[in-house]
Design an enzyme around this catalytic site. Sequence first.
Site, PDB file in Angstrom:
ATOM      1  N   GLU A   1       8.237   5.428  -6.560  1.00  0.00           N
ATOM      2  CA  GLU A   1       8.777   5.217  -5.206  1.00  0.00           C
ATOM      3  C   GLU A   1      10.205   4.701  -5.302  1.00  0.00           C
ATOM      4  OE1 GLU A   1       6.361   2.965  -2.407  1.00  0.00           O
ATOM      5  OE2 GLU A   1       4.575   3.411  -3.561  1.00  0.00           O
TER       6      GLU A   1
ATOM      7  N   GLY B   1       8.725  -5.912   0.016  1.00  0.00           N
ATOM      8  CA  GLY B   1      10.073  -5.354   0.066  1.00  0.00           C
ATOM      9  C   GLY B   1      10.626  -4.861  -1.257  1.00  0.00           C
ATOM     10  N   SER B   2       9.736  -4.419  -2.181  1.00  0.00           N
ATOM     11  CA  SER B   2      10.307  -3.892  -3.434  1.00  0.00           C
ATOM     12  C   SER B   2      11.069  -2.592  -3.165  1.00  0.00           C
ATOM     13  CB  SER B   2       9.232  -3.705  -4.513  1.00  0.00           C
ATOM     14  OG  SER B   2       8.366  -2.655  -4.188  1.00  0.00           O
ATOM     15  N   ASN B   3      10.643  -1.834  -2.160  1.00  0.00           N
ATOM     16  CA  ASN B   3      11.406  -0.621  -1.823  1.00  0.00           C
ATOM     17  C   ASN B   3      12.727  -0.964  -1.143  1.00  0.00           C
ATOM     18  OD1 ASN B   3      10.072   2.056  -2.508  1.00  0.00           O
ATOM     19  ND2 ASN B   3       8.345   0.830  -1.765  1.00  0.00           N
TER      20      ASN B   3
ATOM     21  N   HIS C   1       5.630   6.884   1.262  1.00  0.00           N
ATOM     22  CA  HIS C   1       4.174   6.703   1.263  1.00  0.00           C
ATOM     23  C   HIS C   1       3.650   6.869  -0.164  1.00  0.00           C
ATOM     24  CE1 HIS C   1       0.236   6.568   3.145  1.00  0.00           C
ATOM     25  NE2 HIS C   1      -0.142   7.525   2.318  1.00  0.00           N
TER      26      HIS C   1
ATOM     27  N   LYS D   1       3.619  -1.240  11.312  1.00  0.00           N
ATOM     28  CA  LYS D   1       3.483  -0.992  12.755  1.00  0.00           C
ATOM     29  C   LYS D   1       4.101   0.353  13.092  1.00  0.00           C
ATOM     30  CE  LYS D   1       2.171  -5.284  13.367  1.00  0.00           C
ATOM     31  NZ  LYS D   1       0.829  -5.650  13.764  1.00  0.00           N
TER      32      LYS D   1
ATOM     33  N   ASP E   1       2.338   8.480   9.234  1.00  0.00           N
ATOM     34  CA  ASP E   1       2.405   9.341   8.040  1.00  0.00           C
ATOM     35  C   ASP E   1       2.383  10.834   8.358  1.00  0.00           C
ATOM     36  OD1 ASP E   1       2.301   6.983   6.522  1.00  0.00           O
ATOM     37  OD2 ASP E   1       0.108   7.010   6.528  1.00  0.00           O
TER      38      ASP E   1
HETATM   39  C1  GRF Z   1       4.785   0.943  -0.736  1.00  0.00           C
HETATM   40  O1  GRF Z   1       3.743   1.333  -1.570  1.00  0.00           O
HETATM   41  C2  GRF Z   1       5.130   2.033   0.233  1.00  0.00           C
HETATM   42  O2  GRF Z   1       4.876   3.307  -0.252  1.00  0.00           O
HETATM   43  C3  GRF Z   1       4.216   1.753   1.393  1.00  0.00           C
HETATM   44  O3  GRF Z   1       4.134   0.344   1.446  1.00  0.00           O
HETATM   45  C4  GRF Z   1       4.396  -0.219   0.179  1.00  0.00           C
HETATM   46  C5  GRF Z   1       5.491  -1.200   0.356  1.00  0.00           C
HETATM   47  O4  GRF Z   1       5.766  -1.907  -0.823  1.00  0.00           O
HETATM   48  N1  GRF Z   1       4.673   2.391   2.602  1.00  0.00           N
HETATM   49  P1  GRF Z   1       7.038  -2.851  -0.885  1.00  0.00           P
HETATM   50  O5  GRF Z   1       6.910  -3.873   0.235  1.00  0.00           O
HETATM   51  O6  GRF Z   1       8.243  -1.990  -0.723  1.00  0.00           O
HETATM   52  O7  GRF Z   1       6.974  -3.500  -2.237  1.00  0.00           O
END
Ligand code: GRF
Length: 204
Positions: free
Chosen positions: A183, A16-18, A113, A95, A154
């Site tokens: 990202e 969940g870093s994003n 992605h 999923k 994707d």
């Molecule tokens: C990221 O590299 C994103 O591009 C991909 O899955 C990864 C998730 O990383 N879809 P995080 O869980 O957000 O750290």
Amino acid sequence: MERQAARIAVFLSGGGSNLQALIDGSKAGILSAKIVWVVSSSAKAYGLTRAENEGIETFVFKPKKYPSPESAADDLLNKLQERKIGYIALAGYLKLLPSIVVAAYSKCIVNVHPALLPKYGGKGMYGHHVHEAVLASGDKESGVTVHLVDEIFDHGKILDQVRVPVLPEDTPDTLAARVLEQEHKLYPRALNKLIRDEYGVNNE
Ligand code: GRF
């Protein structure tokens, strides 16, 4: 269906870093919207802890726990509607979303992605698999793609990309780290632009 553009659900399966980048972007005003719900495919995902730390409601979605795939999909869509979610951001969600959710949120679901789609995408192309494939190809650059989500992994319309150089000494881990940094910068900005219709997707 009542939706509010400024109410976002984030779907994840891992660290969940994003998610954190979207939360931080929202706090910083880069993303004019609020993350109000986090859905995980796994009860063990660290992303759930990040959400709880921020006081965000969470839900673990396990379609197999329902009597049928249809009842699982209906429940998920009802829950999104009850919360008046306007946009869905996938952030490492491994999923496929149920088709009724994809249809109800057409042009309002995004994914990030870790490569320059349409290269290095599709089923099985996640995490280190992506970066290993990029390094094996000899490509001199990789990057980040934010795209709309449809029913194929994707595959939806590409909204934004950032290029990242591949260095001769790169390992999958070092490349992944350099891409992930980008990202986190791109995702909140791209989601904000989508919400403001700056990609013009609603005119298509
Ligand atoms: C990221 O590299 C994103 O591009 C991909 O899955 C990864 C998730 O990383 N879809 P995080 O869980 O957000 O750290």
